[in-house]
Design a protein around this motif. Sequence first.
Motif, PDB file in Angstrom:
ATOM      1  N   ARG A  91      17.492 -15.011   0.552  1.00 41.62           N
ATOM      2  CA  ARG A  91      16.771 -13.750   0.728  1.00 41.62           C
ATOM      3  C   ARG A  91      16.177 -13.284  -0.597  1.00 41.62           C
ATOM      4  N   ARG A  92      16.921 -13.471  -1.676  1.00 43.22           N
ATOM      5  CA  ARG A  92      16.437 -13.048  -2.997  1.00 43.22           C
ATOM      6  C   ARG A  92      15.150 -13.783  -3.370  1.00 43.22           C
ATOM      7  N   LEU A  93      15.012 -15.023  -2.953  1.00 41.68           N
ATOM      8  CA  LEU A  93      13.810 -15.791  -3.284  1.00 41.68           C
ATOM      9  C   LEU A  93      12.585 -15.289  -2.524  1.00 41.68           C
ATOM     10  N   ALA A  94      12.791 -14.744  -1.321  1.00 45.03           N
ATOM     11  CA  ALA A  94      11.672 -14.268  -0.503  1.00 45.03           C
ATOM     12  C   ALA A  94      11.314 -12.811  -0.782  1.00 45.03           C
ATOM     13  N   THR A  95      12.225 -12.071  -1.380  1.00 44.26           N
ATOM     14  CA  THR A  95      12.049 -10.626  -1.548  1.00 44.26           C
ATOM     15  C   THR A  95      10.808 -10.218  -2.337  1.00 44.26           C
ATOM     16  N   PRO A  96      10.445 -10.895  -3.439  1.00 38.58           N
ATOM     17  CA  PRO A  96       9.290 -10.434  -4.227  1.00 38.58           C
ATOM     18  C   PRO A  96       7.997 -10.305  -3.431  1.00 38.58           C
ATOM     19  N   ALA A  97       7.814 -11.109  -2.385  1.00 35.74           N
ATOM     20  CA  ALA A  97       6.582 -11.047  -1.587  1.00 35.74           C
ATOM     21  C   ALA A  97       6.454  -9.728  -0.836  1.00 35.74           C
ATOM     22  N   PHE A  98       7.564  -8.995  -0.706  1.00 37.33           N
ATOM     23  CA  PHE A  98       7.559  -7.754   0.076  1.00 37.33           C
ATOM     24  C   PHE A  98       7.830  -6.529  -0.796  1.00 37.33           C
ATOM     25  N   SER A  99       7.579  -6.656  -2.077  1.00 36.52           N
ATOM     26  CA  SER A  99       7.768  -5.519  -2.982  1.00 36.52           C
ATOM     27  C   SER A  99       6.746  -4.434  -2.656  1.00 36.52           C
ATOM     28  N   PRO A 100       7.046  -3.172  -2.970  1.00 34.77           N
ATOM     29  CA  PRO A 100       6.085  -2.087  -2.719  1.00 34.77           C
ATOM     30  C   PRO A 100       4.727  -2.345  -3.359  1.00 34.77           C
ATOM     31  N   ARG A 101       4.718  -2.946  -4.532  1.00 37.06           N
ATOM     32  CA  ARG A 101       3.431  -3.232  -5.186  1.00 37.06           C
ATOM     33  C   ARG A 101       2.606  -4.219  -4.379  1.00 37.06           C
ATOM     34  N   ARG A 102       3.247  -5.272  -3.891  1.00 36.71           N
ATOM     35  CA  ARG A 102       2.505  -6.259  -3.103  1.00 36.71           C
ATOM     36  C   ARG A 102       2.014  -5.662  -1.785  1.00 36.71           C
ATOM     37  N   ILE A 103       2.832  -4.824  -1.167  1.00 33.46           N
ATOM     38  CA  ILE A 103       2.432  -4.201   0.093  1.00 33.46           C
ATOM     39  C   ILE A 103       1.225  -3.294  -0.135  1.00 33.46           C
ATOM     40  N   ASP A 104       1.229  -2.543  -1.234  1.00 34.19           N
ATOM     41  CA  ASP A 104       0.074  -1.691  -1.562  1.00 34.19           C
ATOM     42  C   ASP A 104      -1.188  -2.522  -1.741  1.00 34.19           C
ATOM     43  N   GLU A 105      -1.041  -3.719  -2.307  1.00 36.33           N
ATOM     44  CA  GLU A 105      -2.191  -4.598  -2.515  1.00 36.33           C
ATOM     45  C   GLU A 105      -2.778  -5.069  -1.189  1.00 36.33           C
ATOM     46  N   TYR A 106      -1.946  -5.179  -0.173  1.00 34.72           N
ATOM     47  CA  TYR A 106      -2.419  -5.664   1.128  1.00 34.72           C
ATOM     48  C   TYR A 106      -3.083  -4.577   1.963  1.00 34.72           C
ATOM     49  N   ARG A 107      -2.839  -3.314   1.649  1.00 34.81           N
ATOM     50  CA  ARG A 107      -3.280  -2.240   2.527  1.00 34.81           C
ATOM     51  C   ARG A 107      -4.792  -2.235   2.752  1.00 34.81           C
ATOM     52  N   ALA A 108      -5.567  -2.413   1.701  1.00 31.78           N
ATOM     53  CA  ALA A 108      -7.030  -2.380   1.850  1.00 31.78           C
ATOM     54  C   ALA A 108      -7.498  -3.477   2.797  1.00 31.78           C
ATOM     55  N   ARG A 109      -6.898  -4.652   2.703  1.00 36.64           N
ATOM     56  CA  ARG A 109      -7.285  -5.745   3.606  1.00 36.64           C
ATOM     57  C   ARG A 109      -6.898  -5.418   5.048  1.00 36.64           C
ATOM     58  N   VAL A 110      -5.715  -4.847   5.233  1.00 34.43           N
ATOM     59  CA  VAL A 110      -5.275  -4.485   6.588  1.00 34.43           C
ATOM     60  C   VAL A 110      -6.235  -3.468   7.201  1.00 34.43           C
TER      61      VAL A 110
END
Length: 339
Positions: free
Chosen positions: A49-68
């Motif tokens: 789980r620790r290896l997958a966690t960085p992909a779902f950080s708040p910063r990464r989620i914010d980066e995806y919002r404009a595309r969504v």
Amino acid sequence: MTTGHRLAGKILRDRRFGVRFSDGSYPVNGGLLPESFLELDPPDHTRLRRLATPAFSPRRIDEYRARVEKVADALLDRDEFDLIADFAAPLPISVISDLLGVPDSDTAEFANYGALVAASFDTGVTAEMAGANDKVLALFDRLIAERRRRPGDDVISSLVAAEAERKLTAQEMLGTLVLLLVAGFETTVNLIGNGTRALLDHPAQWTLFKAHPELAPAVVEETLRWASPVQLTSRIAHERVDGIGEDEMVTLLIGAANRDPEVYPEAYRFDVMRVHRPEHLAFSSGIHYCLGATLARMEGDVAFRALARKMPDLRQAGPVTFRDSVVIRGLRSFPVSRS
């Protein structure tokens, strides 16, 4: 079995319960999916789980919002459509494909695959499911090989790097990728479908939301509580706990717990102004709390805002059909019209 919110939450957070029996076996239903950290107890669960966690950080989620937001607006450029097939499913598939670094030309397989995997929770493996599974595993094998040659800024590349450092095996990497694909799709498509149906079935709530789109996060939370996409889960006692014997399984009815009248006044009512204290259990709790919860919440927020903004006169245009599932609560089809 329990239907109570407090007891279900307590069990989910109690480290004396896990997801495997004492001999290390897992209570599978004969599925084809490669093993992932969802089916593991610590320490392996913690490591993967620790290896997958960085992909779902708040910063990464914010980066995806404009595309969504861009994808949501494009998908709603129509008058009559099926909310599930034409909006609720393509939106999260686009996002999870971006996150995993999957080319657009390969995403067509994903929506069908996600639905088939969810169906297998109840029906077991079918020939159709086996065929879809082979295709998706082959796709990931190809993408993994490509990232070994040319790494990028995506989840597959980060897991390939972790494999090279011997932090996980090739099979564990494949299991993690399939889990992220299925989980990233399944919860969100049902959140969007269930929430839109709830709003249209409650005109006063729909009117309130359209007048106050800043309530979108509240719509997301009330939908997750009132029509939880995942209706049940289970835990296995690792030792004797309050009369529950070692290796005894407890089924937690999340859908019922989220409508527990001892926790939520008038729990049967869909109310976007509800105060969620304590938090609902739609994303589980404890160490298995949904890794993609922040992403699902953001996608639901964007989807509901887009519907209210672009289709304020949205209406149901025909009968809905439900998923034939005990585990998953969601719609198979939902015909709607712009006006």
